[in-house]
Scaffold this motif. Sequence first.
Motif, mmCIF file in Angstrom:
data_model
loop_
_atom_site.group_PDB
_atom_site.id
_atom_site.type_symbol
_atom_site.label_atom_id
_atom_site.label_comp_id
_atom_site.label_asym_id
_atom_site.label_seq_id
_atom_site.Cartn_x
_atom_site.Cartn_y
_atom_site.Cartn_z
ATOM 1 N N GLY A 49 42.829 28.652 60.797
ATOM 2 C CA GLY A 49 42.505 30.005 61.257
ATOM 3 C C GLY A 49 41.038 30.272 61.494
ATOM 4 O O GLY A 49 40.187 29.448 61.191
ATOM 5 N N ASN A 68 36.209 21.185 61.603
ATOM 6 C CA ASN A 68 37.286 22.100 61.267
ATOM 7 C C ASN A 68 38.575 21.603 61.907
ATOM 8 O O ASN A 68 39.632 22.163 61.728
ATOM 9 N N THR A 167 41.015 31.619 71.951
ATOM 10 C CA THR A 167 41.774 31.631 70.690
ATOM 11 C C THR A 167 41.589 30.298 69.962
ATOM 12 O O THR A 167 41.430 30.253 68.743
ATOM 13 N N SER A 171 38.470 29.480 65.787
ATOM 14 C CA SER A 171 38.448 28.912 64.441
ATOM 15 C C SER A 171 37.449 27.779 64.311
ATOM 16 O O SER A 171 37.362 27.145 63.270
ATOM 17 N N LYS A 172 36.725 27.481 65.369
ATOM 18 C CA LYS A 172 35.799 26.350 65.303
ATOM 19 C C LYS A 172 34.396 26.819 64.905
ATOM 20 O O LYS A 172 34.084 28.007 64.993
ATOM 21 N N GLY A 418 47.885 34.202 65.631
ATOM 22 C CA GLY A 418 47.650 34.930 64.388
ATOM 23 C C GLY A 418 48.876 34.956 63.491
ATOM 24 O O GLY A 418 49.059 35.860 62.683
ATOM 25 N N LEU A 458 46.785 31.985 56.848
ATOM 26 C CA LEU A 458 45.769 32.702 57.641
ATOM 27 C C LEU A 458 45.222 33.881 56.852
ATOM 28 O O LEU A 458 44.002 34.109 56.822
ATOM 29 N N ILE A 487 48.410 38.481 61.786
ATOM 30 C CA ILE A 487 47.456 38.730 60.709
ATOM 31 C C ILE A 487 46.103 39.096 61.316
ATOM 32 O O ILE A 487 45.575 38.368 62.166
ATOM 33 N N GLN A 500 44.172 42.051 70.529
ATOM 34 C CA GLN A 500 43.095 41.143 70.098
ATOM 35 C C GLN A 500 42.953 39.941 71.019
ATOM 36 O O GLN A 500 42.056 39.117 70.855
ATOM 37 N N VAL A 502 44.857 37.238 71.236
ATOM 38 C CA VAL A 502 45.022 35.956 70.543
ATOM 39 C C VAL A 502 46.309 35.310 71.040
ATOM 40 O O VAL A 502 47.402 35.754 70.720
ATOM 41 N N GLU A 504 48.532 31.614 72.141
ATOM 42 C CA GLU A 504 48.650 30.157 72.017
ATOM 43 C C GLU A 504 49.653 29.687 73.052
ATOM 44 O O GLU A 504 50.524 30.453 73.473
ATOM 45 N N LYS A 509 53.066 25.357 70.468
ATOM 46 C CA LYS A 509 53.768 25.909 69.294
ATOM 47 C C LYS A 509 55.098 25.210 69.100
ATOM 48 O O LYS A 509 55.485 24.852 67.993
HETATM 49 P P1 ADP Z 1 44.655 24.286 64.645
HETATM 50 O O1 ADP Z 1 43.830 23.054 64.452
HETATM 51 O O2 ADP Z 1 46.069 24.114 64.185
HETATM 52 O O3 ADP Z 1 44.554 24.870 66.009
HETATM 53 P P2 ADP Z 1 42.968 26.360 63.753
HETATM 54 O O4 ADP Z 1 42.112 26.249 62.553
HETATM 55 O O5 ADP Z 1 42.369 26.278 65.101
HETATM 56 O O6 ADP Z 1 44.115 25.336 63.618
HETATM 57 O O7 ADP Z 1 43.723 27.745 63.608
HETATM 58 C C1 ADP Z 1 44.653 28.165 64.550
HETATM 59 C C2 ADP Z 1 45.378 29.372 64.023
HETATM 60 O O8 ADP Z 1 44.503 30.489 63.938
HETATM 61 C C3 ADP Z 1 46.489 29.759 64.972
HETATM 62 O O9 ADP Z 1 47.628 30.066 64.237
HETATM 63 C C4 ADP Z 1 45.930 30.981 65.673
HETATM 64 O O10 ADP Z 1 46.946 31.838 66.096
HETATM 65 C C5 ADP Z 1 45.071 31.589 64.615
HETATM 66 N N1 ADP Z 1 44.009 32.450 65.168
HETATM 67 C C6 ADP Z 1 43.023 32.096 66.015
HETATM 68 N N2 ADP Z 1 42.230 33.158 66.299
HETATM 69 C C7 ADP Z 1 42.711 34.195 65.597
HETATM 70 C C8 ADP Z 1 42.338 35.583 65.466
HETATM 71 N N3 ADP Z 1 41.284 36.077 66.112
HETATM 72 N N4 ADP Z 1 43.067 36.364 64.653
HETATM 73 C C9 ADP Z 1 44.116 35.859 64.001
HETATM 74 N N5 ADP Z 1 44.510 34.585 64.073
HETATM 75 C C10 ADP Z 1 43.848 33.759 64.868
#
Ligand code: ADP
Length: 535
Positions: A49, A68, A167, A171-172, A418, A458, A487, A500, A502, A504, A509
Amino acid sequence: MALAFDEYGRPFILIKQQDEKGRLRGLDAQKANISAGKAVARILRTSLGPKGMDKMLQSPDGDVTITNDGATILEQMDVDNQIAKLMVELSQSQDYEIGDGTTGVVVMAGALLEQAEHLLERGIHPIRVAEGYEMASRIAVEHLEHISQKFEFGLDNIESLVQTCMTTLNSKIVNRCKRSLAEIAVKAVLAVADLERKDVNLDLIKIEGKVAGKLEDTELIYGITVDKEMSHPQMPKQIEDAKIAILTCAFEPPKPKTKHKVDIDTVEKFETLRLQEQKYFDDMVQKCKDVGATLVICQWGFDDEANHLLMNRNLPAIRWVGGVELELIAIATGGRIVPRFQELTPEKLGKAGLVREKAFGTTKDRMLYIEHCANSRAVTIFIRGGNKMMIEETKRSMHDALCVARNLIRNNSIVYGGGSAEISCSIAVEAAADKYPGVEQYAIRAFADALDCIPMALAENSGLQPIETLSAVKSQQIKENNSYCGIDCNDTGTNDMREQNVFETLIGKKQQILLATQVVKMILKIDDVISPFDY
Ligand code: ADP
C-alpha cells in the motif's frame, strides 16, 4: 545402531532408518509448509500500500538495495526453504506476466494459508480445502469481471491511463513525482504501442539512469542516448537531419600485417611518408563526405591528427562507441554498420532528426541524444536522481508503471483499488458459500476471510484500526451496494476510490487471485516432505 568398519579399519556407526531422517508426513508436513509460506508473506505484509514500509537489503558484497517492490525484496532475500521459494516464484510469475501487484499476491497467498491452517486443525481434509478454494477463486474472478469497468483512452486522451499508473506509483518511494513519472510511462508505452493489434513491445523502451540531478529532471527521449561525447570540443553540439556513418573501421593509416622495415634516412623521404599518411586520412574523411555523412560514429578511436582533420573538414565524430550501442544506433536510425571505408554508400547511412550533446551539472559528464530516428519507434526513459539506490528503485517503479500501461492497452478494464475490489469479492464469495452443501462451504468462507486481509493490511500499514476500518467499509459497501469503497490510506476524508482515482487493472487483480490460489492448492496437496536435512 550397529558398528561397522571401513576398508582402512576405521569404525563408523550405522543408524537404522537413516532415510527417515528429515521426513515429515501428513498434517505435520502441511503445517510446516504452511508456516514457511506464512513467514514469507509476513515479511511483505508491511510493504503493502501507499503507506507501506520499504525494505533495505544488503548483498554479500556490500551492495545495498532499498525497495518497496515485492518481487525485488523476495528475489534478493536468501531463501533456503523450498516452500518459501515457491512464494518467491509466485511473486516473480506475477511480475513476468503482469508486472505489478507482486506484494499483494504474496500477502493474499499468506492469508489463504493461514485460513487453511485453521480448517486443517478442525479436521477438514486438505483436498476439500483445496477444492473449496478453487471454487471460491472462480466466484471471485467472475465477480471481478462483473464489477470491472471499461476505460476509454486515445492518443490525445491519456488521462485515464495516467491515473492508473499513478495508483501503482503511489506506494513506491518515488511517489513524490508520481504524476510526471506516470505521464512519462504512458507516453513511452503509447510511442511504441501497436494500438490495432493491442500489443506493446516493452523492449523498445530503454531505461537509462545517471546519478546527479533531481528526480523531477527525469525525461522521455524519443530516440536513444549514448554515454559518449563529440571527439573534439569545437565540433558542433547539435546536428539537425543528421546522416550518420556507422563505422567499425579505424580512422588510421592501414598497418601491414607482416613485419616490415622502412628506412627513412632523408628529410624528403620523411616528408613523403607524412604526406602519404595525411592523404590517407584525407581520403577517409573525403569518402565520408562524398556519400553525404554529416556525423561519423566510430567503434574505434582515432589519433589527434585525424581528429583535428575531422574538425577542420567540419565532420563531427564520436569515437569508442561499444558494439552493442552501435547496433542499437544502426537499428534505430535505419543505417548499416560499415566495416570498410570503400563500402560506404549513401543508402547505408543512418538518419536522425536531431543529434545533440548535453552536458550535466558542473561535471564534465556529457551524453549524446539521438532523437527522431528514421525507422524505429524506440524511446528512452532517462532517469535522474540523487544516488544510485534512488535511480535503481525508480527504474523498478518505472517498470511497474510501464507494465500497467501495457496491460491497459491489452485490456482496458479496471477495478477500483484500495482494497475495495477485494472487499466486494469477499462479500460475493461469502454470499455464495451458503449455496454449497458440502464441507467445501467452510473453505469458501475461509477464502472470503482471506480476501479481507488485503484491506486489513492496507489499513494497518496506514496506522488505522484494521478490524474497525474494514467492518465500517464493508457494511457501507453492502448498504450502498457499491464496489468502490475502499481504505482511505492517505486520510483524504473519503473512502470512495472513484473520487481518489485509485484504479488497478482487471487482469492484474484476476491474476493475483488465480496465482495465489494455485500456489496454496499446491502447498496443501503436499503430505510428505523428504529432505536430506534434519527437521
Ligand atoms: P503491489 O506490489 O502488490 O502493487 P503495492 O505496495 O504497490 O503492492 O500496493 C498496492 C496496493 O495499494 C493496492 O491494493 C492498491 O489498491 C493500494 N493503493 C494504492 N494507492 C492507494 C491509495 N491512494 N489509497 C488506497 N489504497 C491505495
